[in-house]
Design a protein around this motif. Structure first.
Motif, PDB file in Angstrom:
ATOM      1  N   ASP A   1      29.409  63.684  23.712  1.00  0.00           N
ATOM      2  CA  ASP A   1      29.266  63.926  25.147  1.00  0.00           C
ATOM      3  C   ASP A   1      29.578  65.385  25.450  1.00  0.00           C
ATOM      4  N   ALA A   2      28.771  65.996  26.318  1.00  0.00           N
ATOM      5  CA  ALA A   2      29.068  67.364  26.735  1.00  0.00           C
ATOM      6  C   ALA A   2      30.362  67.359  27.540  1.00  0.00           C
ATOM      7  N   THR A   3      30.493  66.392  28.461  1.00  0.00           N
ATOM      8  CA  THR A   3      31.745  66.210  29.192  1.00  0.00           C
ATOM      9  C   THR A   3      32.133  64.744  29.082  1.00  0.00           C
ATOM     10  N   ALA A   4      33.425  64.489  28.964  1.00  0.00           N
ATOM     11  CA  ALA A   4      33.890  63.114  28.773  1.00  0.00           C
ATOM     12  C   ALA A   4      33.556  62.280  30.008  1.00  0.00           C
ATOM     13  N   PRO A   5      32.995  61.066  29.834  1.00  0.00           N
ATOM     14  CA  PRO A   5      32.727  60.196  30.980  1.00  0.00           C
ATOM     15  C   PRO A   5      34.032  59.598  31.511  1.00  0.00           C
ATOM     16  N   VAL A   6      33.959  58.980  32.696  1.00  0.00           N
ATOM     17  CA  VAL A   6      35.127  58.345  33.306  1.00  0.00           C
ATOM     18  C   VAL A   6      35.057  56.847  33.020  1.00  0.00           C
ATOM     19  N   ALA A   7      36.182  56.247  32.592  1.00  0.00           N
ATOM     20  CA  ALA A   7      36.214  54.814  32.298  1.00  0.00           C
ATOM     21  C   ALA A   7      35.747  54.038  33.535  1.00  0.00           C
ATOM     22  N   PRO A   8      34.975  52.964  33.361  1.00  0.00           N
ATOM     23  CA  PRO A   8      34.623  52.346  32.090  1.00  0.00           C
ATOM     24  C   PRO A   8      33.302  52.833  31.487  1.00  0.00           C
ATOM     25  N   ALA A   9      32.708  53.932  32.003  1.00  0.00           N
ATOM     26  CA  ALA A   9      31.388  54.377  31.520  1.00  0.00           C
ATOM     27  C   ALA A   9      31.398  54.626  30.010  1.00  0.00           C
TER      28      ALA A   9
ATOM     29  N   PRO B   1      26.392  49.113  35.640  1.00  0.00           N
ATOM     30  CA  PRO B   1      27.055  50.115  34.819  1.00  0.00           C
ATOM     31  C   PRO B   1      26.765  49.920  33.333  1.00  0.00           C
ATOM     32  N   VAL B   2      26.798  51.041  32.589  1.00  0.00           N
ATOM     33  CA  VAL B   2      26.766  50.942  31.127  1.00  0.00           C
ATOM     34  C   VAL B   2      28.202  51.239  30.695  1.00  0.00           C
ATOM     35  N   ALA B   3      28.947  50.169  30.380  1.00  0.00           N
ATOM     36  CA  ALA B   3      30.392  50.299  30.219  1.00  0.00           C
ATOM     37  C   ALA B   3      30.855  49.879  28.833  1.00  0.00           C
ATOM     38  N   GLU B   4      31.952  50.485  28.399  1.00  0.00           N
ATOM     39  CA  GLU B   4      32.498  50.146  27.083  1.00  0.00           C
ATOM     40  C   GLU B   4      32.869  48.671  26.994  1.00  0.00           C
ATOM     41  N   TYR B   5      33.531  48.134  28.048  1.00  0.00           N
ATOM     42  CA  TYR B   5      33.998  46.749  27.957  1.00  0.00           C
ATOM     43  C   TYR B   5      32.838  45.770  27.749  1.00  0.00           C
TER      44      TYR B   5
ATOM     45  N   VAL C   1      40.450  47.905  33.742  1.00  0.00           N
ATOM     46  CA  VAL C   1      39.386  48.081  32.762  1.00  0.00           C
ATOM     47  C   VAL C   1      37.998  47.999  33.404  1.00  0.00           C
ATOM     48  N   GLU C   2      37.768  46.964  34.224  1.00  0.00           N
ATOM     49  CA  GLU C   2      36.450  46.833  34.866  1.00  0.00           C
ATOM     50  C   GLU C   2      36.388  47.611  36.173  1.00  0.00           C
ATOM     51  N   GLY C   3      37.533  47.913  36.737  1.00  0.00           N
ATOM     52  CA  GLY C   3      37.578  48.652  38.003  1.00  0.00           C
ATOM     53  C   GLY C   3      39.024  48.983  38.322  1.00  0.00           C
ATOM     54  N   GLN C   4      39.214  49.692  39.434  1.00  0.00           N
ATOM     55  CA  GLN C   4      40.541  50.131  39.834  1.00  0.00           C
ATOM     56  C   GLN C   4      41.504  48.947  39.957  1.00  0.00           C
ATOM     57  N   GLY C   5      42.792  49.188  39.734  1.00  0.00           N
ATOM     58  CA  GLY C   5      43.805  48.136  39.772  1.00  0.00           C
ATOM     59  C   GLY C   5      44.168  47.702  41.177  1.00  0.00           C
ATOM     60  N   LYS C   6      45.188  46.842  41.281  1.00  0.00           N
ATOM     61  CA  LYS C   6      45.555  46.229  42.566  1.00  0.00           C
ATOM     62  C   LYS C   6      46.868  46.778  43.124  1.00  0.00           C
ATOM     63  N   ASN C   7      47.467  47.760  42.469  1.00  0.00           N
ATOM     64  CA  ASN C   7      48.790  48.231  42.885  1.00  0.00           C
ATOM     65  C   ASN C   7      48.743  49.755  42.950  1.00  0.00           C
ATOM     66  N   LEU C   8      47.991  50.253  43.957  1.00  0.00           N
ATOM     67  CA  LEU C   8      47.594  51.661  43.941  1.00  0.00           C
ATOM     68  C   LEU C   8      48.657  52.635  44.430  1.00  0.00           C
ATOM     69  N   ASN C   9      49.778  52.102  44.968  1.00  0.00           N
ATOM     70  CA  ASN C   9      50.806  52.991  45.504  1.00  0.00           C
ATOM     71  C   ASN C   9      51.979  53.206  44.539  1.00  0.00           C
TER      72      ASN C   9
ATOM     73  N   ARG D   1      40.245  37.482  31.541  1.00  0.00           N
ATOM     74  CA  ARG D   1      41.456  38.281  31.766  1.00  0.00           C
ATOM     75  C   ARG D   1      41.180  39.444  32.718  1.00  0.00           C
ATOM     76  N   PHE D   2      40.077  40.154  32.494  1.00  0.00           N
ATOM     77  CA  PHE D   2      39.841  41.388  33.264  1.00  0.00           C
ATOM     78  C   PHE D   2      39.002  41.169  34.518  1.00  0.00           C
ATOM     79  N   ASN D   3      38.771  39.910  34.909  1.00  0.00           N
ATOM     80  CA  ASN D   3      38.097  39.576  36.168  1.00  0.00           C
ATOM     81  C   ASN D   3      38.774  40.347  37.311  1.00  0.00           C
ATOM     82  N   THR D   4      38.011  41.135  38.039  1.00  0.00           N
ATOM     83  CA  THR D   4      38.603  41.987  39.082  1.00  0.00           C
ATOM     84  C   THR D   4      39.047  41.196  40.313  1.00  0.00           C
ATOM     85  N   ASN D   5      38.761  39.888  40.353  1.00  0.00           N
ATOM     86  CA  ASN D   5      39.301  39.055  41.438  1.00  0.00           C
ATOM     87  C   ASN D   5      40.670  38.475  41.079  1.00  0.00           C
ATOM     88  N   ASN D   6      41.149  38.735  39.863  1.00  0.00           N
ATOM     89  CA  ASN D   6      42.504  38.315  39.496  1.00  0.00           C
ATOM     90  C   ASN D   6      43.515  39.104  40.332  1.00  0.00           C
ATOM     91  N   PRO D   7      44.707  38.543  40.576  1.00  0.00           N
ATOM     92  CA  PRO D   7      45.708  39.278  41.361  1.00  0.00           C
ATOM     93  C   PRO D   7      46.236  40.534  40.666  1.00  0.00           C
TER      94      PRO D   7
END
Ligand code: HEC
Ligand code: HEC
Ligand code: HEC
Ligand code: HEC
Ligand code: HEC
Ligand code: HEC
Ligand code: HEC
Ligand code: HEC
Ligand code: HEC
Length: 460
Positions: free
Chosen positions: A215-223, A258-262, A296-304, A285-291
């Protein structure tokens, strides 16, 4: 002549109408217009000797009486390559390497003709190449060696820079060298081919030699990085927490975002296929509707979460790759190939709640600050970057982890929780029997003492 005869029966007697370019392996494409004449046998519509050779004359080239001295042009006249504008590392005419010579079982000689740099002929021979281990047979796919042995020829530190063979010699590794002939070029899209009756992970399950490049520049996860593009993967549409998602198979040329590693990992580590007993369904496990989940699949639930509770470079808004945790312990070779640590982790981790001293070298502290989570000698300020470390109260992380020797594993799952916030896990011994979050903190009943409540020291 035997080699040519075998080639005749194996590859030559194939209907050109079934030609499938490698960039469109799923949908047979019509034979593209020839840049130079490549006559097929009129009566039988076959590839013939004279498809590639001119019996009388070759202007320039390597003296093999080929219709074109540029072997790549000869091959790509029929086989479409994914990307000619930004060629794969292997096919780059200026930087692509030459086959380094007989090794790892094959007798295919060193390619010394520098005009063949980046040519198909460093890995394929149009007539096939004899398989030393199986008398009378050629290696599959007209290749000059089988499976990982082909790749090892260059990826053992020379001429390719990274020594991948060393990774696969480690105690915990993908079983690339453990099985042969389980992977086939027609296995894609059929879940059972990756399941328990045919478990395998060859280099080409995760990499496409015709597409992979840096890669010329590193992609951002999960890309996905360019190194794993061009391979099939499993996309997910998540439903309710704790349930398996709806799966969509995406073939090698399907670039639907998305074309993602996971998605690559889910080809073998989700309920899309069958897995060994006891292995998690990572897509559940990584279902983004989990609490809660590692992001891994998207931003987490505890952003502060206070940024200082993370090591420099990490914060709560970031997303992670599976291979941020599952990677070689030698950081100079990237990828989840092999590691000296169990579970193919970059750093050690003990999956047990038993009392012990947590070390700063452990997996979690690649991203979370050791001084905040596992130290009592830190100042109240440093400890206070975690909400579960109320200054002046002996109840939080440092108390449990250091004073009581409770490892992260006693209270947290490493991946996610489909029922609790904060990756809290119940049912482990020693561990928590129950946990309830409240607006100001929470309460738990562990196997170690009676029910206790705690207060958080900054807002969630
Ligand atoms: C798909 C294209 C293709 C077809 C079809 C093909 N060849 Fe070749 N042939 C090549 C290429 C490319 C080379 C050069 C290999 C190299 O130098 O890496 C070659 C090399 C040769 C050589 C010299 C090297 C050797 O392997 O002995 C002979 C002789 C030869 N071909 C004969 C034939 C005959 C006879 C047929 C039909 C039975 C045939 N070829 C069909 C592409 C082809
Ligand atoms: C005239 C068209 C033509 C040319 C030129 C040509 N091929 Fe092919 N190739 C085919 C066809 C047709 C098939 C069979 C495809 C199928 O089965 O769907 C094939 C099959 C293959 C396969 C798969 C073999 C297998 O066992 O699955 C490889 C690898 C391959 N070609 C490599 C090459 C290389 C390398 C060159 C250049 C030296 C080349 N081809 C030149 C038409 C061509
Ligand atoms: C670095 C090594 C390498 C180079 C260079 C390379 N290939 Fe391949 N090729 C492979 C491997 C490995 C496979 C088998 C893929 C698998 O196992 O799924 C393959 C498979 C193929 C296939 C068969 C695909 C199928 O589905 O059966 C074709 C056709 C092909 N290559 C054509 C080419 C052409 C044309 C070139 C040059 C432009 C080329 N390759 C250059 C390694 C290479
Ligand atoms: C003829 C030598 C050769 C062979 C055979 C070969 N490679 Fe490579 N490969 C290279 C070189 C050289 C590079 C460029 C990067 C480097 O120098 O390490 C490269 C780059 C790559 C990359 C991209 C790495 C990045 O920079 O992100 C991947 C992935 C890769 N190869 C995988 C494979 C696989 C899988 C195989 C076997 C199917 C294979 N290679 C066979 C020489 C080879
Ligand atoms: C934040 C770090 C982290 C991330 C991200 C992560 N893992 Fe893990 N994984 C671990 C740790 C630590 C273990 C050790 C065992 C345990 O805690 O259960 C583990 C265990 C595993 C295991 C073996 C045990 C089991 O649960 O089946 C597999 C398989 C696995 N991970 C696959 C994956 C895949 C696939 C991804 C991405 C979709 C991923 N992991 C993302 C840290 C991580
Ligand atoms: C289970 C999937 C998987 C298998 C099997 C696998 N790789 Fe990889 N490989 C990856 C991933 C994912 C990356 C990218 C990691 C990153 O960039 O952080 C990678 C990276 C690489 C790189 C680039 C390394 C670097 O430091 O830039 C090379 C070269 C490579 N792989 C070659 C191989 C070879 C050769 C094989 C077989 C012997 C192989 N891989 C098997 C998943 C795999
Ligand atoms: C083509 C199939 C395949 C793909 C794709 C794949 N794996 Fe694996 N993986 C395996 C196999 C086979 C094993 C050996 C244990 C088993 O059967 O699950 C394994 C083992 C593991 C382990 C060790 C599990 C343990 O219990 O110690 C981890 C961690 C892991 N893989 C992570 C990943 C990650 C991360 C990815 C994506 C980058 C990935 N795998 C992609 C097939 C695959
Ligand atoms: C690759 C970096 C990385 C590693 C390694 C890592 N984490 Fe995390 N972790 C994160 C990120 C980023 C977040 C923030 C996600 C969020 O805000 O929900 C996070 C969040 C958490 C959370 C809070 C989740 C929530 O929803 O409240 C817990 C608990 C956690 N990690 C525990 C661990 C444990 C235990 C380990 C070691 C097994 C570990 N982490 C390893 C990156 C990592
Ligand atoms: C005794 C149980 C327990 C142990 C052991 C434990 N944690 Fe926690 N952890 C919790 C609780 C409870 C929370 C939720 C705090 C809240 O209510 O926001 C938490 C929250 C977190 C968070 C979210 C951010 C924050 O507020 O700190 C991270 C990250 C985290 N833990 C990492 C770790 C790591 C790393 C370890 C091992 C060194 C560990 N924990 C050990 C109980 C524990």
């Amino acid at each position: 002549m035997t080699r040519l005869n075998r080639f005749l029966s194996a590859a030559c007697i194939l209907l050109a109408s079934s030609l499938a370019g490698i960039a469109a392996a799923q949908t047979p494409a019509p034979l593209p217009a020839a840049a130079f004449p490549l006559p097929l046998d009129k009566k039988m519509n076959m590839v013939r000797c004279t498809t590639c050779h001119d019996a009388h004359f070759q202007s320039g080239g390597n003296g093999m009486l080929l219709r074109s001295g540029d072997i790549n042009a000869l091959c790509t006249d029929c086989h479409t390559l994914a990307d000619t504008a930004s060629p794969a590392a292997h096919l780059d005419p200026s930087t692509g390497v030459l086959w380094p010579g007989p090794q790892y079982g094959t007798l295919f000689p060193r390619v010394t003709d520098t005009s063949q740099r980046g040519f198909c002929s460093n890995c394929h021979q149009a007539h096939g190449w004899p398989d030393e281990a199986n008398a009378g047979q050629d290696y599959p796919s007209l290749l000059v060696n089988r499976e990982e042995n082909l790749c090892f020829a260059c990826h053992d530190g020379s001429p390719a820079a990274k020594n991948v063979i060393a990774s696969f010699a480690k105690s915990y590794r993908h079983p690339t060298t453990d099985y042969s002939n389980r992977h086939t070029t027609t296995e894609d899209g059929v879940a059972a081919n990756f399941g328990t009756s045919n478990r395998h992970a060859e280099c080409t399950d995760c990499h496409d030699a015709h597409v992979a490049r840096a890669d010329a520049t590193a992609p951002v996860a999960p890309a996905a990085w360019n190194s794993i593009r061009g391979v099939s993967r499993i996309a997910v549409t998540n439903g309710a927490a704790g349930t398996a998602p709806a799966y969509t198979y995406r073939g090698p040329t399907d670039t639907t975002a998305p074309v993602a590693e996971y998605q690559l990992c889910f080809k073998c580590h989700s309920s899309w296929t069958t897995r060994p007993a006891g292995q998690s369904d990572l897509a559940v496990r990584f279902n983004t509707n989990n609490p809660s989940f590692h992001p891994v699949e998207g931003q987490g639930k505890n952003l502060n979460i206070n940024v200082n509770s993370f090591v420099p470079g990490w914060n709560a808004l970031r997303t992670t790759y599976c291979s941020d945790c599952h990677a070689d312990n030698d950081a100079s070779v990237r990828g989840p190939h092999g590691s000296q640590y169990r579970y193919l982790l970059k750093r050690p981790y003990v999956a047990s709640g038993a009392s012990r001293t947590t070390a700063a070298t452990e997996a979690c502290f690649d991203c979370h600050t050791f001084a905040t989570y596992a130290s009592t000698v830190s100042s109240d300020t440093v400890l206070g970057y975690s909400r579960f470390n109320r200054p002046g109260f002996e109840e939080g992380h440092s108390f449990h982890v250091v004073k009581k020797g409770a490892p992260c594993y006693a209270c947290h799952d490493s991946h996610a929780s489909s029922t609790k916030p904060h990756l809290i896990v119940t049912g482990r011994v020693p561990g928590l029997n129950s946990y309830t979050e409240t607006a100001t903190g929470g309460s738990c009943s562990p196997t170690c003492h009676g029910t206790q409540t705690y207060r958080i020291n900054y807002a969630r």
